[in-house]
Design a protein around this motif. Structure first.
Motif, PDB file in Angstrom:
ATOM      1  N   PRO A   1       0.836  -1.209   0.000  1.00 15.20           N
ATOM      2  CA  PRO A   1       0.000   0.000   0.000  1.00 15.20           C
ATOM      3  C   PRO A   1       0.862   1.247   0.000  1.00 15.20           C
ATOM      4  O   PRO A   1       1.971   1.259   0.562  1.00 15.20           O
ATOM      5  N   VAL A   2       0.356   2.287  -0.637  1.00 13.85           N
ATOM      6  CA  VAL A   2       1.085   3.553  -0.745  1.00 13.85           C
ATOM      7  C   VAL A   2       0.180   4.680  -0.280  1.00 13.85           C
ATOM      8  O   VAL A   2      -0.962   4.803  -0.739  1.00 13.85           O
ATOM      9  N   LEU A   3       0.684   5.495   0.613  1.00 18.58           N
ATOM     10  CA  LEU A   3      -0.048   6.654   1.108  1.00 18.58           C
ATOM     11  C   LEU A   3       0.413   7.886   0.352  1.00 18.58           C
ATOM     12  O   LEU A   3       1.589   8.263   0.416  1.00 18.58           O
ATOM     13  N   LEU A   4      -0.515   8.502  -0.394  1.00 18.77           N
ATOM     14  CA  LEU A   4      -0.232   9.746  -1.113  1.00 18.77           C
ATOM     15  C   LEU A   4      -0.759  10.909  -0.287  1.00 18.77           C
ATOM     16  O   LEU A   4      -1.931  10.929   0.096  1.00 18.77           O
ATOM     17  N   VAL A   5       0.111  11.863  -0.031  1.00 14.74           N
ATOM     18  CA  VAL A   5      -0.251  12.994   0.832  1.00 14.74           C
ATOM     19  C   VAL A   5      -0.114  14.286   0.042  1.00 14.74           C
ATOM     20  O   VAL A   5       0.929  14.533  -0.577  1.00 14.74           O
ATOM     21  N   PRO A   6      -1.149  15.140   0.035  1.00 14.50           N
ATOM     22  CA  PRO A   6      -1.006  16.442  -0.630  1.00 14.50           C
ATOM     23  C   PRO A   6       0.066  17.278   0.042  1.00 14.50           C
ATOM     24  O   PRO A   6       0.263  17.180   1.262  1.00 14.50           O
ATOM     25  N   GLY A   7       0.777  18.084  -0.724  1.00 11.53           N
ATOM     26  CA  GLY A   7       1.757  18.990  -0.144  1.00 11.53           C
ATOM     27  C   GLY A   7       1.110  19.907   0.870  1.00 11.53           C
ATOM     28  O   GLY A   7       0.032  20.444   0.654  1.00 11.53           O
ATOM     29  N   GLY A   8       1.747  20.050   2.030  1.00 10.45           N
ATOM     30  CA  GLY A   8       1.212  20.921   3.069  1.00 10.45           C
ATOM     31  C   GLY A   8       0.277  20.236   4.045  1.00 10.45           C
ATOM     32  O   GLY A   8      -0.228  20.869   4.963  1.00 10.45           O
ATOM     33  N   ALA A   9       0.042  18.923   3.870  1.00  9.57           N
ATOM     34  CA  ALA A   9      -0.874  18.212   4.779  1.00  9.57           C
ATOM     35  C   ALA A   9      -0.096  17.693   5.985  1.00  9.57           C
ATOM     36  O   ALA A   9       0.165  16.509   6.116  1.00  9.57           O
ATOM     37  N   GLN A  10       0.288  18.589   6.869  1.00 11.63           N
ATOM     38  CA  GLN A  10       1.098  18.197   8.021  1.00 11.63           C
ATOM     39  C   GLN A  10       0.275  17.700   9.201  1.00 11.63           C
ATOM     40  O   GLN A  10       0.835  17.234  10.182  1.00 11.63           O
ATOM     41  N   ARG A  11      -1.052  17.788   9.125  1.00  6.62           N
ATOM     42  CA  ARG A  11      -1.875  17.511  10.298  1.00  6.62           C
ATOM     43  C   ARG A  11      -2.670  16.223  10.185  1.00  6.62           C
ATOM     44  O   ARG A  11      -3.670  16.064  10.861  1.00  6.62           O
ATOM     45  N   MET A  12      -2.226  15.277   9.334  1.00  3.76           N
ATOM     46  CA  MET A  12      -3.023  14.080   9.126  1.00  3.76           C
ATOM     47  C   MET A  12      -2.585  12.888   9.989  1.00  3.76           C
ATOM     48  O   MET A  12      -3.097  11.801   9.829  1.00  3.76           O
ATOM     49  N   VAL A  13      -1.650  13.067  10.887  1.00  3.55           N
ATOM     50  CA  VAL A  13      -1.156  11.957  11.691  1.00  3.55           C
ATOM     51  C   VAL A  13      -1.517  12.173  13.149  1.00  3.55           C
ATOM     52  O   VAL A  13      -1.090  13.148  13.761  1.00  3.55           O
ATOM     53  N   PRO A  14      -2.297  11.245  13.768  1.00  4.78           N
ATOM     54  CA  PRO A  14      -3.015  10.175  13.067  1.00  4.78           C
ATOM     55  C   PRO A  14      -4.330  10.708  12.508  1.00  4.78           C
ATOM     56  O   PRO A  14      -4.893  11.664  13.062  1.00  4.78           O
ATOM     57  N   PRO A  15      -4.869  10.111  11.435  1.00  7.46           N
ATOM     58  CA  PRO A  15      -6.151  10.578  10.908  1.00  7.46           C
ATOM     59  C   PRO A  15      -7.292  10.204  11.861  1.00  7.46           C
ATOM     60  O   PRO A  15      -7.364   9.068  12.333  1.00  7.46           O
ATOM     61  N   ALA A  16      -8.153  11.161  12.157  1.00  2.00           N
ATOM     62  CA  ALA A  16      -9.264  10.896  13.069  1.00  2.00           C
ATOM     63  C   ALA A  16     -10.407  10.163  12.367  1.00  2.00           C
ATOM     64  O   ALA A  16     -11.163   9.434  12.997  1.00  2.00           O
ATOM     65  N   ARG A  17     -10.514  10.359  11.052  1.00  2.00           N
ATOM     66  CA  ARG A  17     -11.619   9.769  10.294  1.00  2.00           C
ATOM     67  C   ARG A  17     -11.074   9.099   9.042  1.00  2.00           C
ATOM     68  O   ARG A  17     -10.239   9.666   8.341  1.00  2.00           O
ATOM     69  N   ILE A  18     -11.544   7.891   8.780  1.00  2.00           N
ATOM     70  CA  ILE A  18     -11.109   7.151   7.602  1.00  2.00           C
ATOM     71  C   ILE A  18     -12.332   6.774   6.785  1.00  2.00           C
ATOM     72  O   ILE A  18     -13.347   6.309   7.330  1.00  2.00           O
ATOM     73  N   VAL A  19     -12.245   7.009   5.491  1.00  2.00           N
ATOM     74  CA  VAL A  19     -13.317   6.643   4.566  1.00  2.00           C
ATOM     75  C   VAL A  19     -12.777   5.598   3.599  1.00  2.00           C
ATOM     76  O   VAL A  19     -11.762   5.824   2.931  1.00  2.00           O
ATOM     77  N   VAL A  20     -13.458   4.462   3.540  1.00  2.00           N
ATOM     78  CA  VAL A  20     -13.056   3.354   2.672  1.00  2.00           C
ATOM     79  C   VAL A  20     -13.948   3.348   1.440  1.00  2.00           C
ATOM     80  O   VAL A  20     -15.178   3.256   1.556  1.00  2.00           O
ATOM     81  N   ALA A  21     -13.349   3.447   0.265  1.00  2.00           N
ATOM     82  CA  ALA A  21     -14.097   3.317  -0.983  1.00  2.00           C
ATOM     83  C   ALA A  21     -14.213   1.819  -1.288  1.00  2.00           C
ATOM     84  O   ALA A  21     -13.250   1.201  -1.750  1.00  2.00           O
ATOM     85  N   TRP A  22     -15.381   1.255  -1.041  1.00  2.00           N
ATOM     86  CA  TRP A  22     -15.534  -0.201  -1.100  1.00  2.00           C
ATOM     87  C   TRP A  22     -16.295  -0.625  -2.350  1.00  2.00           C
ATOM     88  O   TRP A  22     -17.473  -0.315  -2.509  1.00  2.00           O
ATOM     89  N   ASP A  23     -15.573  -1.320  -3.244  1.00  2.00           N
ATOM     90  CA  ASP A  23     -16.227  -1.898  -4.416  1.00  2.00           C
ATOM     91  C   ASP A  23     -15.944  -3.388  -4.537  1.00  2.00           C
ATOM     92  O   ASP A  23     -16.223  -4.009  -5.562  1.00  2.00           O
ATOM     93  N   ALA A  24     -15.375  -3.966  -3.469  1.00  2.00           N
ATOM     94  CA  ALA A  24     -15.148  -5.407  -3.361  1.00  2.00           C
ATOM     95  C   ALA A  24     -14.134  -5.947  -4.363  1.00  2.00           C
ATOM     96  O   ALA A  24     -14.061  -7.149  -4.566  1.00  2.00           O
ATOM     97  N   THR A  25     -13.349  -5.100  -4.993  1.00  2.00           N
ATOM     98  CA  THR A  25     -12.303  -5.578  -5.887  1.00  2.00           C
ATOM     99  C   THR A  25     -11.114  -6.067  -5.062  1.00  2.00           C
ATOM    100  O   THR A  25     -10.941  -5.660  -3.898  1.00  2.00           O
ATOM    101  N   PRO A  26     -10.262  -6.944  -5.627  1.00  2.00           N
ATOM    102  CA  PRO A  26      -9.057  -7.357  -4.899  1.00  2.00           C
ATOM    103  C   PRO A  26      -8.188  -6.172  -4.478  1.00  2.00           C
ATOM    104  O   PRO A  26      -7.592  -6.195  -3.393  1.00  2.00           O
ATOM    105  N   ALA A  27      -8.124  -5.138  -5.307  1.00  2.00           N
ATOM    106  CA  ALA A  27      -7.334  -3.961  -4.946  1.00  2.00           C
ATOM    107  C   ALA A  27      -7.917  -3.273  -3.725  1.00  2.00           C
ATOM    108  O   ALA A  27      -7.175  -2.830  -2.834  1.00  2.00           O
ATOM    109  N   ALA A  28      -9.242  -3.162  -3.652  1.00  2.00           N
ATOM    110  CA  ALA A  28      -9.874  -2.541  -2.485  1.00  2.00           C
ATOM    111  C   ALA A  28      -9.625  -3.369  -1.229  1.00  2.00           C
ATOM    112  O   ALA A  28      -9.404  -2.818  -0.144  1.00  2.00           O
ATOM    113  N   VAL A  29      -9.659  -4.697  -1.360  1.00  2.00           N
ATOM    114  CA  VAL A  29      -9.379  -5.575  -0.220  1.00  2.00           C
ATOM    115  C   VAL A  29      -7.967  -5.323   0.301  1.00  2.00           C
ATOM    116  O   VAL A  29      -7.739  -5.188   1.516  1.00  2.00           O
TER     117      VAL A  29
END
Length: 267
Positions: free
Chosen positions: A131-159
């Motif tokens: 897995p690879v985490l892509l972070v926008p430039g300037g996003a210094q406040r995402m650790v740890p993320p308080a809210r996580i949204v999972v885009a679920w389409d049941a593909t092997p990649a999503a799993v």
């Protein structure tokens, strides 16, 4: 899964810019007690490199590498620093190689990526198996993320993306599993509700939501649902073996325009 090793790319830059770029990698490593592997080299096109003396590039890299080492030591972060002078292969291959023996990749995208960064990101996502985490430039406040949204389409990649994100889900206040109902049809056994039950057994505070595209792009819908300060988790789709021939729509939007928020991708 726990995060023990994180591999990241660091672009040589002026001290203030470099220090800002190190904030998320160091914060993430500290939060999980992980070792950081920092690959320090400039991402430039062949034309740009041809106009820059090799000694200048080497000095830039070594100066940045020394600052990364010193900052890591001062902050108590275990950090292995590698410059391009230690590479036997191209930078994209080296990125994928280090990711294969890491738990997570971390890359910063400042807007739409250039040609060199697109190659690097493509290798990290599609050639490493991690897995690879892509972070926008300037996003210094995402650790740890308080809210996580999972885009679920049941593909092997999503799993694979979901399982790569488990260390973040356990610490998050909320994990929302989202299915875009007018995008793909899922069988009952692929239900996001059942995924929530699995995530709960892993210690996540998970709930499910079905949303409509209503003519919007999938990434636009997911970003609107996630809101500010969230981490988006999704599978990365490439529909053909030839690099970048045909990408899934949400994957294409992230890689061409840059992530609207921190996005964890797996292929």
């Amino acid at each position: 899964m726990t995060l023990t090793t994180i591999a990241t790319h660091i672009e040589p830059a002026a001290p203030a810019v470099l220090d800002a770029a190190l904030e998320v990698p160091f914060a993430l490593a500290a939060a999980h007690g992980a070792q950081l592997t920092a690959l320090v080299f400039p991402i430039e096109t062949a034309l740009a490199e041809a106009s820059t003396p090799s000694w200048e590039l080497a000095e830039r890299e070594e100066g940045a590498a020394a600052r990364v080492r010193a900052t890591a030591e001062r902050r108590g972060i275990r950090c292995e620093v590698r410059t391009r002078s230690s590479f036997a292969y191209g930078t994209s291959e080296v990125m994928a190689d280090h990711l294969r023996v890491s738990d997570l990749g971390l890359l910063t995208m400042k807007g739409a990526p250039g040609a060199g960064q697109r190659i690097l990101i493509g290798a990290a996502i599609f050639d490493s198996g991690r897995p690879v985490l892509l972070v926008p430039g300037g996003a210094q406040r995402m650790v740890p993320p308080a809210r996580i949204v999972v885009a679920w389409d049941a593909t092997p990649a999503a799993v694979r993306a979901v399982h790569g994100a488990l260390p973040f889900m356990r610490a998050a206040a909320e994990t929302l599993v989202v299915t875009v109902t007018d995008d793909k049809e899922l069988r009952p056994g692929q239900s996001g509700i059942q995924l929530c039950h699995l995530l709960a057994r892993h210690g996540a505070r998970a709930s499910f939501a079905a949303v409509q595209r209503d003519g919007r792009g999938v990434l636009e819908v997911l970003a609107a649902t996630a809101g500010e300060g969230a981490l988006l988790v999704m599978g990365a789709v490439r529909h053909a073996p030839i690099r970048n021939l045909v990408l899934g729509s949400a994957t294409r939007d992230v890689l061409e325009a840059g992530p609207p928020m921190p996005v964890l991708l797996a292929a």
